[in-house]
Design an enzyme around this catalytic site. Structure first.
Site, mmCIF file in Angstrom:
data_model
loop_
_atom_site.group_PDB
_atom_site.id
_atom_site.type_symbol
_atom_site.label_atom_id
_atom_site.label_comp_id
_atom_site.label_asym_id
_atom_site.label_seq_id
_atom_site.Cartn_x
_atom_site.Cartn_y
_atom_site.Cartn_z
ATOM 1 N N GLU A 38 -5.339 -1.260 -7.005
ATOM 2 C CA GLU A 38 -6.299 -0.215 -6.689
ATOM 3 C C GLU A 38 -6.179 0.844 -7.794
ATOM 4 O O GLU A 38 -6.583 0.593 -8.911
ATOM 5 C CB GLU A 38 -6.050 0.369 -5.299
ATOM 6 N N GLU A 44 -14.180 2.517 -0.434
ATOM 7 C CA GLU A 44 -13.724 3.054 0.841
ATOM 8 C C GLU A 44 -13.905 4.562 0.948
ATOM 9 O O GLU A 44 -13.968 5.112 2.046
ATOM 10 C CB GLU A 44 -12.258 2.695 1.075
ATOM 11 N N ASP A 68 0.810 -1.216 0.000
ATOM 12 C CA ASP A 68 0.000 0.000 0.000
ATOM 13 C C ASP A 68 0.849 1.274 0.000
ATOM 14 O O ASP A 68 1.994 1.274 0.464
ATOM 15 C CB ASP A 68 -0.904 -0.005 1.239
#
Length: 652
Positions: free
Chosen positions: A453, A459, A404
């Site tokens: 992503e 989210e 991430d």
């Protein structure tokens, strides 16, 4: 990057947007197999390309080239030394079947060899065109810049994925504006342009040892811009590491290589973009030899719902008991994986597991129950501890990693992605790149990389009211064109905009429940999330029962209805079973389900539809069923922000 630096970088590009002076060039043409597309290469004062569709100009003559330190501009006053043409029509079978089990690779190709040790490769597909440079130069070369982009008409419509900087999460909302109005703006890719009824998506593939591209709006169109090589960076924490000093060049690389493909996916009907597989076909070939261990699947995810459970006999949190519950939920519902997201280790040290978590015990329990565990990691910490951390994860028996917050696409960072993919594959670990740039072919080269992503996903409902149904039905035509997207669908708390409230701990989605369910057929991700909590799914058993039956790989995909930003409906086949999803934006609508794609015989349709009150209560979803044949027609009635989802099975 500050505004002065950006302005200096663009100063040279502004000189290159004018019409090509003295372009009394030799023009070399290449047609697509169906002869609907034509790319014209100009070899006059400067190398250029142009594209027409059914005889109508689509991309106006656009200069292209690469500038190398000490050598000059490859493409300036090109001297043609030879050319070769060929036609290819073959079939690939991907390790992971994203859109289809077989992918037809059908194109006409042209290679132009130029004096000075370089060549231009061009391919014309029925679905678009692509080009790349090839150099045959000794040693290493320093790439000062690359001239790329598309010259367009100012009145063409651009779906603009706006960026503030090239240090970015690459998460976009798409605004429609004219190309002329985009002048001076930084644009992410993929970006979509409408020229009349024709849709063009610009992106790249085969990205290796080279920076990822962005676009900058110019009076004549869109011009490529690249992050420079990073000379210095400052780590603010374990994830935010901005570049603080840049080189004067964008890459230092092998002089004997191919460069990334510049791709223009083209479709007269927007639905054609949904089936286009050019980014996969143009990726670098697979390097991973043994792939039998790669298992796509669905994932119970903890972060969206903040590990908030109810109806359980313990207080939930970041602890062993809560994660055992996630494992049980996954096992009970046939989900292949769970993710342990941020919080399982002490930030800054991947080897320091929080004392509330018994990692070896959880891994053993997950193996016993047939569930894999994917571990979240911050990219910077993984970079500093890669060997030790990945070795530890492998010893534990982890199934994969979720990496991430990269937020960059300079040459070093692009190489970091591939290093992670390679090192993970050596330990049989799957990879989910979060906080990432768009897919650019890595998932073909390293098929253990399952999803990315680089999308404004579910989210965002935790802190924003901009995650609208209109956004949801725009993504498939633009971002999904580049490759799989980790949107993380599955919200069980649903509301229309007037009732919506952003909530970090108890998030809801905009649009109806059926809208969320349809995402499992529309959005392609071989690692597909169930974002909400086990408690929420157990409270909505019919929705859970539907989701758990939907696969993540597809043997075949078909577009049923599609209008960019308005609605989308697709049918996907796995084996003998078909799965249909339909989503709409702000407007409610009726869409016909033409079942002629079915085979002979009788079928049973089991659907999840917007209920009669879904226009007010977005959670209103109802089951439907019907016996059908391939000659049947069904009405899909979608509420505003609504959806329709079905599983169609053959009956005996």
């Amino acid at each position: 990057m500050n505004q002065i630096s950006l302005a200096r970088r663009l100063a040279g590009a502004l000189l290159l947007i004018a019409p090509l002076a003295g372009h009394a060039a030799r023009q070399i043409e290449l047609d697509s197999p169906d002869r609907q597309l034509r790319v014209t290469i100009g070899t006059g004062d400067h190398l250029s390309f142009a594209v027409s569709h059914r005889g109508t100009d689509l991309v106006l003559p656009t200069p292209i080239g690469i500038t190398l330190a000490g050598i000059g501009s490859l493409g300036d006053k090109p001297r043609l030394a030879g050319q070769q043409r060929r036609s290819v029509d073959t079939v690939l079978r991907p390790v992971v079947a994203q859109k289809s089990r077989e992918v037809r690779d059908h194109y006409n190709a042209l290679q132009l060899d130029f004096a000075g040790g370089y060549a231009l490769e061009v391919r014309a597909y029925d679905e678009g065109i692509a080009y790349r440079f090839r150099t045959s130069l000794p040693g290493q070369v320093t790439v000062e810049d690359e001239l790329a982009g598309v010259n367009l008409r100012p009145q063409d419509t651009l779906y603009w994925p706006q960026e503030k900087s090239m240090q970015s999460h690459n998460e976009h909302y798409y605004q429609a504006l004219t190309v002329g109005d985009a002048a001076g703006k930084l644009v992410g890719v993929p970006a979509l342009v409408q020229n009349g009824g024709v849709h063009l998506v610009f992106t790249e593939s085969g990205l290796r040892d080279y920076p990822g591209l962005y676009l900058h709006g110019e009076p004549a169109g869109l011009r490529a811009i690249f992050p420079k090589v990073a000379l210095a960076e400052t780590a603010r924490d374990d994830r935010n590491v901005p570049v603080t000093q840049e080189a004067a060049y964008i890459a230092r690389t092998d002089g004997n290589r191919t460069f990334p493909w510049r791709i223009l996916g083209i479709a007269a009907d927007a639905g054609g973009l949904l089936l286009n597989q050019m980014p996969y076909l143009l990726a670098e070939p697979q390097e991973l030899k043994e792939t039998g261990w790669i298992k796509p699947g669905k994932v119970a995810w903890d972060w969206y719902n903040g590990n908030k459970l109810y109806g359980v006999p313990f207080k939930s949190g970041l602890d062993t008991r809560t994660y055992r519950h996630y494992i049980d939920f996954a096992a009970d519902n046939g989900l292949e994986y769970i993710i342990m997201d941020e919080g399982w280790y002490k930030l800054g040290d991947l080897l320091a597991v929080k004392p509330e978590i018994d990692m070896p015990g959880l891994m053993a329990y997950a193996r016993q129950r047939g569930v894999g565990i994917i571990l979240w990691v911050s990219w910077k910490t993984l970079d500093t501890q890669m060997t030790a951390a990945l070795d530890q994860f492998a010893r534990w028996g982890a199934a994969g990693i979720k990496v991430d917050f990269m937020q960059r696409s300079d040459q070093w960072m692009v190489n970091y992605y591939e290093r992670v993919a390679r090192e993970a594959a050596q330990r049989r670990l799957l990879v989910d790149f979060h906080g990432s740039f768009k897919p650019s072919g890595l998932q073909r080269t390293w098929p253990n990389v399952l999803t990315f992503e680089g999308v404004k996903g579910l989210e965002n409902n935790k802190w924003s009211d901009k995650q609208t149904p209109e956004h949801d039905v725009t993504l498939p035509f633009i971002r999904m064109f580049a490759g799989p997207l980790d949107y993380t669908p599955g919200a069980m708390s649903n509301a229309h905009r007037k009732d919506f409230a952003a909530s970090f701990d108890r998030p809801m989605s905009q649009g109806t429940r059926a809208h969320q369910l349809a995402m499992y057929m529309i959005y392609e991700s071989p690692l597909q999330m169930l974002a909400d909590s086990p408690s929420q799914y157990r409270a909505n058993p019919s929705s859970l029962e539907f989701i758990r039956q939907v696969p993540v790989e597809w043997d075949e995909s078909r577009v049923l209805h599609a209008q960019l930003g308005r609605y989308v409906a697709m049918a996907r086949r796995r084996g003998d079973t078909w799965y249909v999803g339909a989503m709409t934006g702000a407007d409610g609508r009726d869409l016909e389900l033409d079942l002629s794609f079915l085979g002979d015989g009788n079928y049973q349709v089991d659907s999840m539809e917007d209920g009669p009150n879904a226009g007010v209560f977005a959670t209103d979803v109802q089951k439907g069923s019907a016996s059908v044949t391939r000659s049947s027609r069904l009405a899909m009635q979608l509420a505003p922000g609504g959806g329709w989802a079905a599983i169609i099975r053959k009956t005996k």
